[in-house]
Design a protein around this motif. Structure first.
Motif, PDB file in Angstrom:
ATOM      1  N   THR A  68     -12.330 -32.838 -13.410  1.00  0.00           N
ATOM      2  CA  THR A  68     -10.825 -32.850 -13.446  1.00  0.00           C
ATOM      3  C   THR A  68     -10.431 -31.328 -12.926  1.00  0.00           C
ATOM      4  O   THR A  68     -11.188 -30.261 -13.167  1.00  0.00           O
ATOM      5  CB  THR A  68     -10.590 -32.901 -14.911  1.00  0.00           C
ATOM      6  OG1 THR A  68     -10.982 -34.081 -15.447  1.00  0.00           O
ATOM      7  CG2 THR A  68      -8.726 -32.582 -15.175  1.00  0.00           C
ATOM      8  N   HIS A  77      -9.223 -30.926 -24.424  1.00  0.00           N
ATOM      9  CA  HIS A  77     -10.303 -31.873 -24.118  1.00  0.00           C
ATOM     10  C   HIS A  77     -11.153 -31.815 -25.255  1.00  0.00           C
ATOM     11  O   HIS A  77     -11.469 -30.647 -25.810  1.00  0.00           O
ATOM     12  CB  HIS A  77     -11.347 -31.396 -22.865  1.00  0.00           C
ATOM     13  CG  HIS A  77     -12.414 -32.501 -22.924  1.00  0.00           C
ATOM     14  ND1 HIS A  77     -12.496 -33.673 -22.251  1.00  0.00           N
ATOM     15  CD2 HIS A  77     -13.536 -32.321 -23.383  1.00  0.00           C
ATOM     16  CE1 HIS A  77     -13.697 -34.353 -22.181  1.00  0.00           C
ATOM     17  NE2 HIS A  77     -14.231 -33.423 -23.037  1.00  0.00           N
ATOM     18  N   GLN A  78     -11.575 -33.174 -25.741  1.00  0.00           N
ATOM     19  CA  GLN A  78     -12.399 -33.135 -27.020  1.00  0.00           C
ATOM     20  C   GLN A  78     -13.006 -34.323 -26.879  1.00  0.00           C
ATOM     21  O   GLN A  78     -12.643 -35.452 -26.484  1.00  0.00           O
ATOM     22  CB  GLN A  78     -11.713 -33.285 -28.432  1.00  0.00           C
ATOM     23  CG  GLN A  78     -12.539 -33.290 -29.324  1.00  0.00           C
ATOM     24  CD  GLN A  78     -11.619 -33.071 -30.875  1.00  0.00           C
ATOM     25  OE1 GLN A  78     -10.597 -32.693 -30.769  1.00  0.00           O
ATOM     26  NE2 GLN A  78     -12.459 -32.790 -31.845  1.00  0.00           N
ATOM     27  N   ASP A  79     -14.575 -34.265 -26.919  1.00  0.00           N
ATOM     28  CA  ASP A  79     -15.331 -35.619 -26.635  1.00  0.00           C
ATOM     29  C   ASP A  79     -16.489 -35.875 -27.652  1.00  0.00           C
ATOM     30  O   ASP A  79     -16.515 -34.895 -28.751  1.00  0.00           O
ATOM     31  CB  ASP A  79     -15.804 -35.474 -25.218  1.00  0.00           C
ATOM     32  CG  ASP A  79     -16.985 -34.536 -25.119  1.00  0.00           C
ATOM     33  OD1 ASP A  79     -17.766 -34.309 -25.814  1.00  0.00           O
ATOM     34  OD2 ASP A  79     -16.828 -33.770 -23.977  1.00  0.00           O
ATOM     35  N   LYS A  84     -15.211 -29.210 -27.652  1.00  0.00           N
ATOM     36  CA  LYS A  84     -13.676 -29.137 -27.282  1.00  0.00           C
ATOM     37  C   LYS A  84     -13.345 -27.894 -26.528  1.00  0.00           C
ATOM     38  O   LYS A  84     -13.835 -26.892 -26.813  1.00  0.00           O
ATOM     39  CB  LYS A  84     -13.161 -28.987 -28.814  1.00  0.00           C
ATOM     40  CG  LYS A  84     -11.631 -28.930 -28.911  1.00  0.00           C
ATOM     41  CD  LYS A  84     -10.926 -29.009 -30.294  1.00  0.00           C
ATOM     42  CE  LYS A  84      -9.408 -28.918 -30.055  1.00  0.00           C
ATOM     43  NZ  LYS A  84      -8.926 -29.245 -31.405  1.00  0.00           N
ATOM     44  N   GLN A  93     -13.650 -29.068 -14.606  1.00  0.00           N
ATOM     45  CA  GLN A  93     -14.039 -29.605 -15.739  1.00  0.00           C
ATOM     46  C   GLN A  93     -14.767 -30.951 -15.229  1.00  0.00           C
ATOM     47  O   GLN A  93     -14.523 -31.696 -14.559  1.00  0.00           O
ATOM     48  CB  GLN A  93     -13.082 -30.123 -16.781  1.00  0.00           C
ATOM     49  CG  GLN A  93     -13.679 -30.847 -18.044  1.00  0.00           C
ATOM     50  CD  GLN A  93     -12.435 -31.605 -18.894  1.00  0.00           C
ATOM     51  OE1 GLN A  93     -12.345 -30.777 -20.021  1.00  0.00           O
ATOM     52  NE2 GLN A  93     -11.670 -32.494 -18.497  1.00  0.00           N
ATOM     53  N   HIS A 103     -13.724 -39.522 -25.215  1.00  0.00           N
ATOM     54  CA  HIS A 103     -12.897 -38.566 -25.177  1.00  0.00           C
ATOM     55  C   HIS A 103     -11.589 -38.681 -25.387  1.00  0.00           C
ATOM     56  O   HIS A 103     -10.990 -39.535 -25.100  1.00  0.00           O
ATOM     57  CB  HIS A 103     -13.272 -37.549 -23.674  1.00  0.00           C
ATOM     58  CG  HIS A 103     -12.617 -38.052 -22.488  1.00  0.00           C
ATOM     59  ND1 HIS A 103     -12.669 -37.414 -21.375  1.00  0.00           N
ATOM     60  CD2 HIS A 103     -12.370 -39.287 -21.994  1.00  0.00           C
ATOM     61  CE1 HIS A 103     -11.984 -38.114 -20.532  1.00  0.00           C
ATOM     62  NE2 HIS A 103     -11.806 -39.381 -20.797  1.00  0.00           N
ATOM     63  N   GLU A 105      -7.766 -36.653 -24.286  1.00  0.00           N
ATOM     64  CA  GLU A 105      -7.226 -35.508 -23.561  1.00  0.00           C
ATOM     65  C   GLU A 105      -5.603 -35.111 -23.715  1.00  0.00           C
ATOM     66  O   GLU A 105      -4.913 -36.324 -23.663  1.00  0.00           O
ATOM     67  CB  GLU A 105      -7.328 -35.780 -21.990  1.00  0.00           C
ATOM     68  CG  GLU A 105      -8.778 -35.868 -21.520  1.00  0.00           C
ATOM     69  CD  GLU A 105      -8.894 -36.553 -20.073  1.00  0.00           C
ATOM     70  OE1 GLU A 105      -9.527 -36.007 -19.284  1.00  0.00           O
ATOM     71  OE2 GLU A 105      -8.313 -37.707 -19.974  1.00  0.00           O
ATOM     72  N   GLN A 117      -7.650 -35.874 -11.663  1.00  0.00           N
ATOM     73  CA  GLN A 117      -8.782 -36.351 -12.248  1.00  0.00           C
ATOM     74  C   GLN A 117      -9.567 -37.351 -11.336  1.00  0.00           C
ATOM     75  O   GLN A 117      -8.827 -38.456 -10.827  1.00  0.00           O
ATOM     76  CB  GLN A 117      -8.824 -37.158 -13.350  1.00  0.00           C
ATOM     77  CG  GLN A 117      -9.916 -37.130 -14.278  1.00  0.00           C
ATOM     78  CD  GLN A 117      -9.539 -37.707 -15.589  1.00  0.00           C
ATOM     79  OE1 GLN A 117      -9.526 -38.610 -16.003  1.00  0.00           O
ATOM     80  NE2 GLN A 117      -9.632 -36.633 -16.608  1.00  0.00           N
ATOM     81  N   TYR A 131     -21.273 -32.490 -20.816  1.00  0.00           N
ATOM     82  CA  TYR A 131     -19.923 -31.954 -20.467  1.00  0.00           C
ATOM     83  C   TYR A 131     -20.087 -30.497 -20.021  1.00  0.00           C
ATOM     84  O   TYR A 131     -21.091 -29.730 -20.634  1.00  0.00           O
ATOM     85  CB  TYR A 131     -19.373 -31.950 -21.633  1.00  0.00           C
ATOM     86  CG  TYR A 131     -17.783 -31.265 -21.646  1.00  0.00           C
ATOM     87  CD1 TYR A 131     -16.720 -31.897 -21.017  1.00  0.00           C
ATOM     88  CD2 TYR A 131     -17.703 -29.956 -21.999  1.00  0.00           C
ATOM     89  CE1 TYR A 131     -15.404 -31.123 -20.841  1.00  0.00           C
ATOM     90  CE2 TYR A 131     -16.434 -29.341 -22.035  1.00  0.00           C
ATOM     91  CZ  TYR A 131     -15.346 -30.095 -21.175  1.00  0.00           C
ATOM     92  OH  TYR A 131     -14.072 -29.513 -21.208  1.00  0.00           O
TER      93      TYR A 131
END
Length: 231
Positions: A68, A77-79, A84, A93, A103, A105, A117, A131
């Motif tokens: 990205t 972002h969190q996965d 995070k 990213q 994840h 977004e 992306q 990540y």
């Protein structure tokens, strides 16, 4: 061979009512074109625009390298790897989905968020997800993606400046901003070029510009999959 694709011809997607606008360069979900499934390892190149508060809820991926590049705003972002982060213009990213990752977004800011992306197939399926974010990637620092055998170059040009597209088995150029010229072709924001087995080429900026250049190896790519099913 140089195959130029115009930004105006991208498939329109997303959910405008929810503040999400997406423009797809390749077949994606319901937008299916059997002649436009991928280019080398590139499965998707999506231009995303999220209004403040909009975003993609948690969803799964597997066997995909997701890279990205933020143009304007800040991406939250969190996965499922426990990461995070906040991704800003100039940051790269990467989420390697491996055998499976989830994840979310979002645009948690007060202004519009725009990002590109790109999804690439790995050379080998499976593995543990991972990540990373590289902050403030410079023009002189290529970003290597060994899992897909690819290298990303970010180039920011002033008017009249030139940049080389080095000879490779394949290269993929995406124009983020500016008016550029490649081998006699005029390119603008959202335009892209799929380059196969060409000698060194040169891009000239007619106005200040920014572009993403992927270089791919000669080992080729696996058979074309079905188009991705989620945004």
């Amino acid at each position: 061979m140089i195959d130029v694709r115009r930004g105006a011809d991208r498939y329109e997607g997303g959910d405008p009512a929810a503040g999400i606008t997406t423009r797809h360069a390749f077949s994606f979900g319901a937008f299916y074109d059997p002649d436009n499934l991928r280019f080398g390892p590139v499965l998707a190149c999506n231009e995303e625009t999220l209004a403040p508060g909009a975003g993609f809820d948690e969803h799964p991926h597997s066997h995909t390298e997701i890279v990205t590049w933020v143009i304007d705003g800040e991406l939250t972002h969190q996965d499922s790897t426990g990461e995070k982060s906040h991704v800003r213009p100039g940051d790269v990213q990467r989420l390697s989905a491996g055998s499976g990752a989830r994840h979310a977004e979002r645009n948690d800011g007060t202004g519009r968020l725009r990002f590109v992306q790109m999804w690439l197939s790995p050379l080998a399926a499976g593995g543990d997800p991972s990540y990373e974010v590289v902050r403030e990637l410079t023009d002189a620092a290529p970003y290597e993606l060994p899992a897909s055998g690819a290298v990303l170059h970010v180039r920011r040009l002033g008017a009249g400046e030139r940049v080389a597209v080095r000879a490779a088995d394949r290269a993929y150029v995406h124009v983020v901003r500016g008016d550029l010229r490649l081998d006699g072709e005029e390119l603008g924001p959202g335009d892209s070029a799929r380059i196969t087995a060409e000698p060194d080429l040169e891009i000239v900026a007619g106005s200040p510009g920014e572009l993403l250049i992927w270089e791919f190896p000669a080992q080729g790519a696996p058979a074309a999959p079905k188009p991705p099913a989620v945004s």
